[in-house]
Design a protein around this motif. Structure first.
Motif, mmCIF file in Angstrom:
data_model
loop_
_atom_site.group_PDB
_atom_site.id
_atom_site.type_symbol
_atom_site.label_atom_id
_atom_site.label_comp_id
_atom_site.label_asym_id
_atom_site.label_seq_id
_atom_site.Cartn_x
_atom_site.Cartn_y
_atom_site.Cartn_z
ATOM 1 N N ILE A 154 35.840 49.756 44.967
ATOM 2 C CA ILE A 154 36.333 50.734 43.975
ATOM 3 C C ILE A 154 35.942 50.169 42.612
ATOM 4 N N THR A 155 35.205 50.944 41.812
ATOM 5 C CA THR A 155 34.579 50.353 40.622
ATOM 6 C C THR A 155 34.964 51.072 39.328
ATOM 7 N N PRO A 156 34.818 50.377 38.189
ATOM 8 C CA PRO A 156 35.254 50.919 36.892
ATOM 9 C C PRO A 156 34.138 51.679 36.173
ATOM 10 N N PHE A 157 34.495 52.277 35.026
ATOM 11 C CA PHE A 157 33.508 53.097 34.306
ATOM 12 C C PHE A 157 32.523 52.264 33.511
ATOM 13 N N ASN A 158 32.842 51.001 33.230
ATOM 14 C CA ASN A 158 32.040 50.318 32.210
ATOM 15 C C ASN A 158 30.756 49.679 32.747
ATOM 16 N N LEU A 180 31.675 53.151 48.937
ATOM 17 C CA LEU A 180 31.900 52.946 47.496
ATOM 18 C C LEU A 180 32.625 54.141 46.898
ATOM 19 N N LYS A 181 33.676 53.833 46.129
ATOM 20 C CA LYS A 181 34.345 54.886 45.337
ATOM 21 C C LYS A 181 34.122 54.505 43.876
ATOM 22 N N PRO A 182 33.073 55.100 43.260
ATOM 23 C CA PRO A 182 32.801 54.748 41.865
ATOM 24 C C PRO A 182 33.797 55.406 40.915
ATOM 25 N N SER A 183 33.749 54.985 39.660
ATOM 26 C CA SER A 183 34.590 55.641 38.660
ATOM 27 C C SER A 183 34.173 57.101 38.536
ATOM 28 N N GLU A 184 35.155 57.975 38.504
ATOM 29 C CA GLU A 184 34.874 59.412 38.403
ATOM 30 C C GLU A 184 34.244 59.777 37.058
ATOM 31 N N LYS A 185 34.301 58.843 36.097
ATOM 32 C CA LYS A 185 33.714 59.138 34.777
ATOM 33 C C LYS A 185 32.201 58.927 34.781
ATOM 34 N N PHE A 231 37.916 45.513 44.419
ATOM 35 C CA PHE A 231 38.276 46.404 43.306
ATOM 36 C C PHE A 231 37.923 45.735 41.996
ATOM 37 N N VAL A 232 37.433 46.517 41.051
ATOM 38 C CA VAL A 232 37.277 46.054 39.667
ATOM 39 C C VAL A 232 37.808 47.158 38.769
ATOM 40 N N GLY A 233 38.716 46.809 37.864
ATOM 41 C CA GLY A 233 39.275 47.809 36.950
ATOM 42 C C GLY A 233 40.383 47.185 36.129
ATOM 43 N N SER A 234 41.325 48.017 35.700
ATOM 44 C CA SER A 234 42.390 47.520 34.819
ATOM 45 C C SER A 234 43.437 46.734 35.620
ATOM 46 N N THR A 235 44.173 45.891 34.928
ATOM 47 C CA THR A 235 45.128 45.018 35.624
ATOM 48 C C THR A 235 46.241 45.767 36.365
ATOM 49 N N LEU A 255 39.827 42.578 40.806
ATOM 50 C CA LEU A 255 39.582 42.006 39.487
ATOM 51 C C LEU A 255 40.152 42.942 38.428
ATOM 52 N N GLY A 256 40.893 42.384 37.487
ATOM 53 C CA GLY A 256 41.598 43.198 36.500
ATOM 54 C C GLY A 256 41.046 43.038 35.091
ATOM 55 N N GLY A 257 41.902 43.313 34.137
ATOM 56 C CA GLY A 257 41.509 43.339 32.733
ATOM 57 C C GLY A 257 41.426 41.953 32.110
ATOM 58 N N ARG A 288 33.602 45.841 27.612
ATOM 59 C CA ARG A 288 33.182 44.887 28.652
ATOM 60 C C ARG A 288 34.386 44.013 28.964
ATOM 61 N N CYS A 289 34.560 43.701 30.250
ATOM 62 C CA CYS A 289 35.695 42.842 30.589
ATOM 63 C C CYS A 289 35.455 41.418 30.101
ATOM 64 N N MET A 290 34.209 41.115 29.706
ATOM 65 C CA MET A 290 33.917 39.780 29.175
ATOM 66 C C MET A 290 33.705 39.821 27.657
ATOM 67 N N ASP A 388 47.806 43.640 23.843
ATOM 68 C CA ASP A 388 47.184 44.614 24.751
ATOM 69 C C ASP A 388 45.690 44.350 24.909
ATOM 70 N N GLU A 389 45.183 44.734 26.072
ATOM 71 C CA GLU A 389 43.720 44.786 26.212
ATOM 72 C C GLU A 389 43.283 46.082 25.532
ATOM 73 N N ILE A 390 42.620 45.970 24.371
ATOM 74 C CA ILE A 390 42.262 47.186 23.614
ATOM 75 C C ILE A 390 41.061 47.878 24.258
ATOM 76 N N SER A 455 29.903 32.539 41.417
ATOM 77 C CA SER A 455 30.724 33.718 41.657
ATOM 78 C C SER A 455 31.469 34.090 40.385
ATOM 79 N N PHE A 456 31.866 35.361 40.302
ATOM 80 C CA PHE A 456 32.480 35.902 39.095
ATOM 81 C C PHE A 456 33.965 36.136 39.352
ATOM 82 N N GLY A 457 34.801 35.613 38.477
ATOM 83 C CA GLY A 457 36.218 35.936 38.621
ATOM 84 C C GLY A 457 37.065 35.222 37.607
HETATM 85 P P1 NAD Z 1 40.668 51.785 35.872
HETATM 86 O O1 NAD Z 1 41.594 50.775 36.422
HETATM 87 O O2 NAD Z 1 41.237 52.950 35.130
HETATM 88 O O3 NAD Z 1 39.766 52.433 37.043
HETATM 89 C C1 NAD Z 1 39.063 51.618 37.947
HETATM 90 C C2 NAD Z 1 38.906 52.372 39.264
HETATM 91 O O4 NAD Z 1 40.201 52.612 39.812
HETATM 92 C C3 NAD Z 1 38.239 53.724 39.135
HETATM 93 O O5 NAD Z 1 37.390 53.915 40.234
HETATM 94 C C4 NAD Z 1 39.394 54.702 39.140
HETATM 95 O O6 NAD Z 1 39.057 55.952 39.694
HETATM 96 C C5 NAD Z 1 40.424 54.000 39.988
HETATM 97 N N1 NAD Z 1 41.807 54.275 39.552
HETATM 98 C C6 NAD Z 1 42.242 54.505 38.277
HETATM 99 N N2 NAD Z 1 43.575 54.668 38.273
HETATM 100 C C7 NAD Z 1 43.993 54.532 39.550
HETATM 101 C C8 NAD Z 1 45.262 54.592 40.170
HETATM 102 N N3 NAD Z 1 46.375 54.813 39.481
HETATM 103 N N4 NAD Z 1 45.327 54.385 41.507
HETATM 104 C C9 NAD Z 1 44.213 54.153 42.214
HETATM 105 N N5 NAD Z 1 42.982 54.091 41.677
HETATM 106 C C10 NAD Z 1 42.867 54.280 40.357
HETATM 107 O O7 NAD Z 1 39.610 50.993 34.982
HETATM 108 P P2 NAD Z 1 38.468 51.591 34.066
HETATM 109 O O8 NAD Z 1 39.111 52.235 32.876
HETATM 110 O O9 NAD Z 1 37.513 52.373 34.860
HETATM 111 O O10 NAD Z 1 37.719 50.250 33.622
HETATM 112 C C11 NAD Z 1 38.141 49.455 32.552
HETATM 113 C C12 NAD Z 1 39.000 48.316 33.027
HETATM 114 O O11 NAD Z 1 38.298 47.556 33.997
HETATM 115 C C13 NAD Z 1 39.326 47.319 31.916
HETATM 116 O O12 NAD Z 1 40.665 46.928 32.056
HETATM 117 C C14 NAD Z 1 38.372 46.166 32.183
HETATM 118 O O13 NAD Z 1 38.806 44.924 31.682
HETATM 119 C C15 NAD Z 1 38.330 46.166 33.666
HETATM 120 N N6 NAD Z 1 37.134 45.518 34.163
HETATM 121 C C16 NAD Z 1 37.271 44.280 34.729
HETATM 122 C C17 NAD Z 1 36.166 43.609 35.190
HETATM 123 C C18 NAD Z 1 36.304 42.267 35.820
HETATM 124 O O14 NAD Z 1 35.328 41.806 36.404
HETATM 125 N N7 NAD Z 1 37.452 41.611 35.750
HETATM 126 C C19 NAD Z 1 34.891 44.196 35.094
HETATM 127 C C20 NAD Z 1 34.790 45.461 34.524
HETATM 128 C C21 NAD Z 1 35.918 46.117 34.064
#
Ligand code: NAD
Length: 504
Positions: A154-158, A180-185, A231-235, A255-257, A288-290, A388-390, A455-457
């Motif tokens: 499950i991947t993020p938009f960035n 793969l479930k990519p970001s819907e954006k 998973f990669v996305g917000s915390t 992986l989170g924010g 960017r998360c970095m 906050d993570e801006i 590895s990244f983390g």
């Molecule tokens: P997000 O958490 O909103 O979304 C990430 C994924 O999760 C998307 O595919 C989305 O559809 C899904 N999702 C969103 N809300 C959900 C919910 N309530 N339940 C289940 N699934 C949900 O993140 P984003 O806005 O796409 O990406 C930005 C965030 O990702 C930032 O916090 C950034 O720091 C983080 N990020 C972290 C890394 C890393 O390696 N640590 C890398 C890139 C981005």
């Protein structure tokens, strides 16, 4: 439901079993071009039935893919690597149109993804196990690593291409089938990858793309056939996914924010530190998360550093990502841009100083989701802009007297993704590397994203799970270890022995 507008634009679909598939769910999202604010496409949203279809396809493909010789899998990955290389421009343009980042930045993202495919081409060596001859008399012990089965990402938009490749490359190289479930954006890059994977010879069903939102994610978390989730996305989402998926018996890396600090010691080269801070804070509009979001300026370096950063900000060219002169593009959505801009107000009311206000950037007057580079000085832990993570082009400067104070601030921060120190003192840098509680550290390197063979983390709230992503830990994540103890004795000497087996 599709809006009236939806019927006029193309609809991006799922990729299941080697073909484009529309959902039955009648749920859709819109995809916007952040540089213009226009709707560029609609994207079909999966429900549980679509996830079921994709998981069934991945399950059906697993047996044959798992049995495919390692060198054949490497060959397929090598062809995929070459196809991604040949299609860099096409993938990068799709990224820019949906994410907004500049084309050169998108090209950089594809280049970093390629590194992961190159790493995965070494899968025959990476899956070599260990063998101990004569671990007891006439007994040999060896370890092999086997794929888990159907795994999901499950991947993020960035990073619309790079983060999917982080997962995809090792997952399928190890013999798993991947969903793969990519970001819907930003749904297009994944479909391009799926198309190229098919051309490369990845068998149908080995790589599937399910588009969608939380409904699709929830179905993945519940599906019994899915053995692991990356998973990669917000915390907050990472934490929730980690808790639910582990409760459901899955292996998880989430992986989170981040809140990445750059520590500048008084002996640092000022111009180099200012160049690095500006590049790492405002590249990709800070999404960017970095990205560096906080500079910790130690002692008397603060005044000249803030001035050097301010001067450089004035020269950054903000504009649409496809315009060749643009250095910084828009943010992902209007809501996100407005949220990021709100920190400029709260910072002032909390006592910080706005040195550069991105709301005065001319590009903000159009329909795109622009915000110019912004700089806050005299920020302190506890302020909203610090806590906050801006995730936007807002850099905060925190002034401290000593290295020890700077280190304490970094280590007390709940995030621990990346950090950097700028200094000319090797001893100080060595001490920082030893002391700091963060997963990825740069020494005079502002964005220390590890190369693909590490590895990244992050640590703390930047990663939930035990294993980091891609590289050797990625191979570990996508495989089970199996240890075999074997002997071929003369059956004539066989007898019953109820004692616990011991080395003889
Ligand atoms: P997000 O958490 O909103 O979304 C990430 C994924 O999760 C998307 O595919 C989305 O559809 C899904 N999702 C969103 N809300 C959900 C919910 N309530 N339940 C289940 N699934 C949900 O993140 P984003 O806005 O796409 O990406 C930005 C965030 O990702 C930032 O916090 C950034 O720091 C983080 N990020 C972290 C890394 C890393 O390696 N640590 C890398 C890139 C981005």
């Amino acid at each position: 439901m599709k809006t009236a507008e939806a019927t006029a634009t193309r609809t991006l679909q799922h990729w299941i079993g080697g073909t484009l598939v529309e959902s039955q769910s009648q749920r859709y999202g819109i995809v916007t071009n952040p540089a213009t604010g226009e709707v560029s496409a609609h994207v079909t949203f999966a429900d549980a039935a679509d996830v079921e279809r994709a998981a069934a396809s991945a399950k059906a493909a697993f047996g044959e893919w798992r049995a495919t010789a390692l060198s054949r899998r490497a060959e397929v990955l090598f062809r995929l690597r070459n196809l991604v290389d040949a299609n860099r421009q096409r993938i990068a343009e799709a990224i820019t149109l949906e994410n907004g980042k500049t084309l050169s930045d998108a090209m950089g993202e594809v280049a970093r993804g390629l590194e992961n495919l190159e790493f995965a081409c070494g899968i025959p060596s990476l899956l070599k196990g260990g063998y101990s001859e004569q671990s007891s008399r006439g007994v040999d012990v060896y370890q092999i690593r086997q794929p888990l089965g159907v795994v999901a990402g499950i991947t993020p938009f960035n990073f619309p291409a790079m983060v999917p490749i982080w997962m995809l490359a090792n997952a399928i190289a190890c013999g798993n089938t991947f969903l793969l479930k990519p970001s819907e954006k930003v749904p297009s890059a994944s479909l391009l990858l799926a198309e190229l994977a098919q051309q490369a010879g990845v068998p149908d069903g080995v790589f599937n793309v399910v588009q969608g939102d939380k409904v699709a994610v929830d179905a993945l978390l519940q599906h019994a056939e899915i053995k692991a989730i990356s998973f990669v996305g917000s915390t907050p989402v990472a934490k929730a996914i980690y808790e639910t998926a582990t409760r459901n018996g899955k292996r998880v890396q989430a992986l989170g924010g981040a809140k990445n600090h750059m520590l500048v010691l008084p002996d640092a080269d000022l111009d180099m530190a200012a160049d690095a801070a500006v590049s790492a804070a405002y590249g990709a509009a800070g999404e960017r998360c970095m990205a560096i979001s906080v500079v910790l300026a130690v002692g008397n370096v603060a005044d000249p550093l803030v001035e050097a950063v301010r001067q450089r900000i004035g020269r950054i060219r903000v504009g649409a990502g496809l315009e060749p002169q643009s250095e910084m593009g828009p943010l992902i959505t209007r809501e996100h841009r407005d949220r990021v801009a709100s920190y400029l107000d709260s910072a002032t009311s909390e006592g910080a100083q706005v040195v550069a206000d991105g709301r005065s950037e001319p590009a903000t007057r159009g329909e795109g989701f622009f915000l110019g580079p912004s700089l806050l000085d005299h920020v302190e832990p506890g302020m909203r802009c610090y806590n906050d993570e801006i995730f936007g082009p807002v850099l905060s400067v925190v002034r401290v007297e000593t290295y020890a104070e700077a280190l304490r601030i970094i280590n007390e921060n709940p995030y621990g993704n990346g950090t950097a120190i700028f200094t000319q003192n090797g001893g100080a840098a060595r001490q920082f590397q030893f002391d700091v509680e963060v997963g990825m550290v740069g020494i005079n390197v502002p964005i220390p994203v590890p190369v693909a063979y590490y590895s990244f983390g992050g640590w703390k709230s930047s990663l939930f799970g035990d294993l980091h992503m891609y590289g050797p830990e990625g191979v570990q994540f996508y495989t089970h270890a199996k240890v075999v103890t074997s002997r071929w004795p003369d059956p004539g000497g066989s007898k019953v022995d109820l004692g616990f087996p011991q080395v003889r």
